[in-house]
Scaffold this active site. Structure first.
Site, mmCIF file in Angstrom:
data_model
loop_
_atom_site.group_PDB
_atom_site.id
_atom_site.type_symbol
_atom_site.label_atom_id
_atom_site.label_comp_id
_atom_site.label_asym_id
_atom_site.label_seq_id
_atom_site.Cartn_x
_atom_site.Cartn_y
_atom_site.Cartn_z
ATOM 1 N N CYS A 46 33.076 37.909 44.078
ATOM 2 C CA CYS A 46 32.244 36.791 43.596
ATOM 3 C C CYS A 46 32.215 35.662 44.620
ATOM 4 C CB CYS A 46 32.761 36.265 42.262
ATOM 5 S SG CYS A 46 32.839 37.536 40.991
HETATM 6 C C1 BEZ Z 1 35.667 40.430 42.323
HETATM 7 O O1 BEZ Z 1 34.897 39.486 42.347
HETATM 8 O O2 BEZ Z 1 36.208 40.837 43.341
HETATM 9 C C2 BEZ Z 1 35.956 41.163 41.033
HETATM 10 C C3 BEZ Z 1 35.806 40.506 39.827
HETATM 11 C C4 BEZ Z 1 36.094 41.185 38.649
HETATM 12 C C5 BEZ Z 1 36.525 42.506 38.705
HETATM 13 C C6 BEZ Z 1 36.641 43.144 39.926
HETATM 14 C C7 BEZ Z 1 36.352 42.477 41.114
#
Ligand code: BEZ
Length: 219
Positions: A46
């Site tokens: 994110c």
């Molecule tokens: C991420 O942004 O890396 C992420 C967020 C939730 C679950 C898995 C990865």
């Protein structure tokens, strides 16, 4: 499928964002809008995605497009996390608002719930959903990616340009199309109409059927 999908009007929800409270329809007004959710603040993928959105903000702005992020974290979390996002993106400022939806009402209505991912309290999390909304407030295109797959901003620009060309001319974009390449003329346009609508000319693929339905032009 719960919530909105392509062709649906975006509900006029009141949202609380890093830029204050507003109604979705007031924000969209009569412009194209990209509304995108992310699973959570302070998570790796994110952080890369929102930083890239900040970097691409000018690309969207010059195409007349507003951006609007969303997750289920609260405003305080968003404000803290934005500092990380901006630092990671090399100083590109996050100038677009991010919605806080801790009650999960908005992600449900906007069809952004990830069926698998759950927060530490077992509450649902948003997927990497992205709706491109037209000036008429209808959803024109939706992505629904799982948390493990970051989106590609070049692809977002590509599909946006495709949608904007289709809205302006009676054309569609073929496989692997990229901005600047030829488009195809809609099958609903007769050859006589095509000659008037596309004075720059068009060419027709010579296919075994000889039906002449695959016509390329530049717009
Ligand atoms: C991420 O942004 O890396 C992420 C967020 C939730 C679950 C898995 C990865």
């Amino acid at each position: 499928m719960p919530g909105i999908t392509i062709g649906d009007k975006v509900p006029n929800l009141q949202v609380e964002t890093t830029h204050g409270k507003f109604m979705l329809h007031d924000y969209i007004s009569d412009t194209w809008t990209i509304l995108f959710s992310h699973p959570g603040d302070f998570t790796p993928v994110c952080t890369t995605e929102l930083g890239m959105m900040a970097k691409y903000a000018d690309e969207f702005s010059k195409r007349g497009v507003k951006l609007l992020g969303l997750s289920c974290d609260d405003l305080e979390s968003h404000e803290e996390w934005i500092k990380d996002v901006e630092a990671f993106s090399g100083g590109h400022k996050v100038k677009y608002p991010i919605i806080a939806d801790p009650n999960r009402e908005i992600i449900k209505q906007l069809n952004m719930v990830d069926p698998d991912e759950k927060g530490s309290n077992g509450e649902p999390l948003p997927s990497r959903a992205l709706h491109i909304i037209g000036p008429d407030k209808l959803v024109k295109l939706s992505f629904l990616y799982p948390a493990t797959t970051g989106r590609n901003m070049e692809e977002v620009v590509r599909v946006l340009e495709s949608l904007q060309k289709a809205a302006k001319y009676k054309v569609a974009t073929p496989v692997n199309w990229k901005p600047g390449e030829e488009v195809v003329i809609s099958p609903s346009v007769s050859d006589d109409q095509a000659k008037k609508m596309f004075p720059q000319g068009y060419h027709t693929a010579d296919l075994p059927s000889k039906k002449g339905y695959l016509r390329f032009t530049q717009v």
